[in-house]
Design a protein around this motif. Structure first.
Motif, PDB file in Angstrom:
ATOM      1  N   GLU A   1     -30.186   6.930   4.403  1.00 10.43           N
ATOM      2  CA  GLU A   1     -30.325   7.497   5.742  1.00 10.43           C
ATOM      3  C   GLU A   1     -31.545   6.921   6.461  1.00 10.43           C
ATOM      4  O   GLU A   1     -32.504   6.487   5.836  1.00 10.43           O
ATOM      5  CB  GLU A   1     -30.470   9.019   5.676  1.00 10.43           C
ATOM      6  CG  GLU A   1     -29.284   9.758   5.108  1.00 10.43           C
ATOM      7  CD  GLU A   1     -29.562  11.241   5.042  1.00 10.43           C
ATOM      8  OE1 GLU A   1     -28.957  12.003   5.813  1.00 10.43           O
ATOM      9  OE2 GLU A   1     -30.404  11.650   4.220  1.00 10.43           O
TER      10      GLU A   1
ATOM     11  N   ASN B   1     -26.416   6.667   8.692  1.00 12.59           N
ATOM     12  CA  ASN B   1     -26.173   6.882   7.263  1.00 12.59           C
ATOM     13  C   ASN B   1     -25.287   5.730   6.789  1.00 12.59           C
ATOM     14  O   ASN B   1     -24.124   5.631   7.182  1.00 12.59           O
ATOM     15  CB  ASN B   1     -25.488   8.224   7.014  1.00 12.59           C
ATOM     16  CG  ASN B   1     -25.427   8.565   5.534  1.00 12.59           C
ATOM     17  OD1 ASN B   1     -25.053   7.738   4.704  1.00 12.59           O
ATOM     18  ND2 ASN B   1     -25.788   9.790   5.190  1.00 12.59           N
TER      19      ASN B   1
ATOM     20  N   ILE C   1     -33.752   7.430  10.553  1.00 13.22           N
ATOM     21  CA  ILE C   1     -33.841   7.956  11.913  1.00 13.22           C
ATOM     22  C   ILE C   1     -34.802   7.052  12.692  1.00 13.22           C
ATOM     23  O   ILE C   1     -35.899   6.754  12.233  1.00 13.22           O
ATOM     24  CB  ILE C   1     -34.322   9.435  11.933  1.00 13.22           C
ATOM     25  CG1 ILE C   1     -34.140  10.050  13.325  1.00 13.22           C
ATOM     26  CG2 ILE C   1     -35.721   9.603  11.424  1.00 13.22           C
ATOM     27  CD1 ILE C   1     -32.796  10.649  13.558  1.00 13.22           C
TER      28      ILE C   1
ATOM     29  N   GLU D   1     -41.088  12.969   5.495  1.00  8.28           N
ATOM     30  CA  GLU D   1     -40.489  13.566   6.693  1.00  8.28           C
ATOM     31  C   GLU D   1     -39.004  13.822   6.444  1.00  8.28           C
ATOM     32  O   GLU D   1     -38.346  13.046   5.744  1.00  8.28           O
ATOM     33  CB  GLU D   1     -40.641  12.629   7.896  1.00  8.28           C
ATOM     34  CG  GLU D   1     -42.078  12.358   8.295  1.00  8.28           C
ATOM     35  CD  GLU D   1     -42.161  11.484   9.532  1.00  8.28           C
ATOM     36  OE1 GLU D   1     -41.180  11.445  10.302  1.00  8.28           O
ATOM     37  OE2 GLU D   1     -43.204  10.830   9.722  1.00  8.28           O
ATOM     38  N   SER D   2     -38.496  14.876   7.025  1.00  4.78           N
ATOM     39  CA  SER D   2     -37.066  15.139   6.904  1.00  4.78           C
ATOM     40  C   SER D   2     -36.305  14.213   7.851  1.00  4.78           C
ATOM     41  O   SER D   2     -36.742  13.956   8.975  1.00  4.78           O
ATOM     42  CB  SER D   2     -36.743  16.598   7.250  1.00  4.78           C
ATOM     43  OG  SER D   2     -37.180  16.902   8.564  1.00  4.78           O
ATOM     44  N   ILE D   3     -35.201  13.667   7.350  1.00  2.37           N
ATOM     45  CA  ILE D   3     -34.347  12.800   8.164  1.00  2.37           C
ATOM     46  C   ILE D   3     -33.129  13.629   8.562  1.00  2.37           C
ATOM     47  O   ILE D   3     -32.161  13.752   7.813  1.00  2.37           O
ATOM     48  CB  ILE D   3     -33.941  11.532   7.384  1.00  2.37           C
ATOM     49  CG1 ILE D   3     -35.194  10.750   6.961  1.00  2.37           C
ATOM     50  CG2 ILE D   3     -33.039  10.647   8.221  1.00  2.37           C
ATOM     51  CD1 ILE D   3     -34.908   9.527   6.113  1.00  2.37           C
ATOM     52  N   ASP D   4     -33.204  14.241   9.730  1.00  3.69           N
ATOM     53  CA  ASP D   4     -32.176  15.193  10.164  1.00  3.69           C
ATOM     54  C   ASP D   4     -31.265  14.579  11.208  1.00  3.69           C
ATOM     55  O   ASP D   4     -31.707  13.808  12.063  1.00  3.69           O
ATOM     56  CB  ASP D   4     -32.835  16.451  10.750  1.00  3.69           C
ATOM     57  CG  ASP D   4     -33.699  17.176   9.733  1.00  3.69           C
ATOM     58  OD1 ASP D   4     -33.290  17.235   8.552  1.00  3.69           O
ATOM     59  OD2 ASP D   4     -34.785  17.657  10.118  1.00  3.69           O
ATOM     60  N   LYS D   5     -29.998  14.963  11.153  1.00  2.00           N
ATOM     61  CA  LYS D   5     -29.041  14.523  12.160  1.00  2.00           C
ATOM     62  C   LYS D   5     -29.328  15.236  13.486  1.00  2.00           C
ATOM     63  O   LYS D   5     -29.527  16.446  13.501  1.00  2.00           O
ATOM     64  CB  LYS D   5     -27.608  14.854  11.740  1.00  2.00           C
ATOM     65  CG  LYS D   5     -27.146  14.184  10.460  1.00  2.00           C
ATOM     66  CD  LYS D   5     -25.722  14.608  10.134  1.00  2.00           C
ATOM     67  CE  LYS D   5     -25.241  14.015   8.825  1.00  2.00           C
ATOM     68  NZ  LYS D   5     -23.845  14.428   8.518  1.00  2.00           N
TER      69      LYS D   5
ATOM     70  N   TYR E   1     -29.753   8.426  14.405  1.00  3.90           N
ATOM     71  CA  TYR E   1     -29.571   8.651  12.971  1.00  3.90           C
ATOM     72  C   TYR E   1     -28.488   7.724  12.439  1.00  3.90           C
ATOM     73  O   TYR E   1     -27.428   7.580  13.051  1.00  3.90           O
ATOM     74  CB  TYR E   1     -29.169  10.117  12.731  1.00  3.90           C
ATOM     75  CG  TYR E   1     -28.678  10.416  11.333  1.00  3.90           C
ATOM     76  CD1 TYR E   1     -29.569  10.780  10.327  1.00  3.90           C
ATOM     77  CD2 TYR E   1     -27.320  10.353  11.018  1.00  3.90           C
ATOM     78  CE1 TYR E   1     -29.114  11.073   9.047  1.00  3.90           C
ATOM     79  CE2 TYR E   1     -26.863  10.639   9.749  1.00  3.90           C
ATOM     80  CZ  TYR E   1     -27.764  10.987   8.765  1.00  3.90           C
ATOM     81  OH  TYR E   1     -27.309  11.270   7.492  1.00  3.90           O
TER      82      TYR E   1
ATOM     83  N   LYS F   1     -28.391  17.249  16.746  1.00  2.00           N
ATOM     84  CA  LYS F   1     -27.316  18.246  16.823  1.00  2.00           C
ATOM     85  C   LYS F   1     -27.030  18.745  18.235  1.00  2.00           C
ATOM     86  O   LYS F   1     -26.001  19.388  18.462  1.00  2.00           O
ATOM     87  CB  LYS F   1     -27.670  19.449  15.942  1.00  2.00           C
ATOM     88  CG  LYS F   1     -27.764  19.109  14.459  1.00  2.00           C
ATOM     89  CD  LYS F   1     -28.160  20.319  13.639  1.00  2.00           C
ATOM     90  CE  LYS F   1     -28.252  19.965  12.162  1.00  2.00           C
ATOM     91  NZ  LYS F   1     -28.695  21.135  11.340  1.00  2.00           N
TER      92      LYS F   1
END
Length: 301
Positions: free
Chosen positions: A86, A119, A88, A257-261, A117, A263
């Motif tokens: 993943e 993947n 970002i 760090e969080s790799i968030d989609k 983002y 939304k």
């Protein structure tokens, strides 16, 4: 990892020299554990040919003034936070220069993408994008790039990078089609004849040549913006009038760090979003073109 290596070694025109080096690099890739994360910092610079936008009669000084005012739109800084699968890609926010007109919330912000983002396992690409006050969630399939691998190398920082090239169809608005009314009216008779003759023929999509420099020393097939799919992190991209260059890399930072989609926003595909933005730009061109015509009429009275 062995399966990934096998797939990469089967890539189009992969020279034996690179295949050998990749084998060595991937053999030591157990240093990159499953929770591996990195962060790459990039600068992006784009040049603009003002002659395409009715600037043929501008003085060199006037062109320079316009380019300075557009600097915040054409020169940007980004970070790519990535794991094995993943990533970002985000623009670094800056305070707008006084009088620059390129700050967030202005015209430039409406044409600049939000966090992107990717993947590489599920083939997802998702980007949040605000366009003239409306929030969109551009969600699509991550497209494969047909890379041709070369043997040329160079150093970027401390990393040995290999060259790869690809021919791509750019996504998004084609700004070259939004030329001023003067530029449209000044077509030669030959061009006008060609337009009328070929009007029923489908236009071939515009393509650009992309040159990428990637390092197998960081064995992830990630990269900035839409670019990915090489056997190592992409540190430099040269595409049409845009250059993206990595200036700093941090591997396995202490604080991950969080790799968030993304939304938020109305969900659309890239093709749908391009259609929406192109239509809006057409409306703006007609609106401002009409104003210029009325303004010219007042000036003659």
């Amino acid at each position: 990892m062995l399966l990934n290596l096998t797939r990469l070694l089967k890539m189009k025109k992969l020279p034996l020299k690179i295949a050998f080096l990749l084998t060595v690099f991937f053999a030591s890739s157990n240093l990159f554990a499953q929770d591996f994360q990195g962060k790459a910092y990039y600068i992006s610079k784009t040049t603009m040919d003002l002659d395409q936008f009715g600037g043929q009669d501008m003085s060199a000084e006037r062109k320079k003034q316009i380019q300075e005012r557009m600097k915040s739109f054409l020169e940007k800084e980004y970070t790519l936070t990535f794991s094995k699968s993943e990533s970002i890609y985000k623009e670094e926010e800056k305070l707008a220069a006084p009088g620059g007109g390129g700050g967030r919330g202005g015209f430039g912000a409406s044409l600049t993408g939000g966090p992107k983002y990717k993947n590489v396992q599920t083939k997802e690409v998702i980007q949040d994008q605000e366009f003239f006050g409306k929030q969109f969630l551009v969600k699509d399939e991550l497209k494969d790039l047909e890379w041709e691998m070369g043997t040329e190398t160079k150093l970027i920082g401390q990393y040995t990078c290999f060259k790869a090239t690809a021919t791509v169809v750019p996504s998004g608005v084609d700004f070259s089609s939004f030329r001023g009314s003067r530029g449209r009216d000044q077509k030669s008779e030959v061009e006008k004849g060609k337009d009328s003759t070929d009007s029923n023929e489908p236009k071939a999509p515009k393509t650009i040549e992309v040159v990428a420099w990637y390092t197998p020393q960081i064995p992830v097939n990630q990269g900035p913006d839409d670019y990915w799919g090489l056997p190592g992190l992409i540190l430099e991209i040269n595409a049409d009038r845009t250059t993206i260059l990595c200036t700093k890399i941090v591997l396995n930072p202490k604080e991950k760090e969080s790799i968030d989609k993304p939304k938020k926003g109305e969900e659309v595909t890239q093709a749908e979003y391009t259609e929406i933005t192109t239509k809006k730009m057409e409306e703006m061109r007609e609106m401002y073109g009409g104003r210029n015509g009325r303004g010219g009429g007042r000036g003659r009275n």
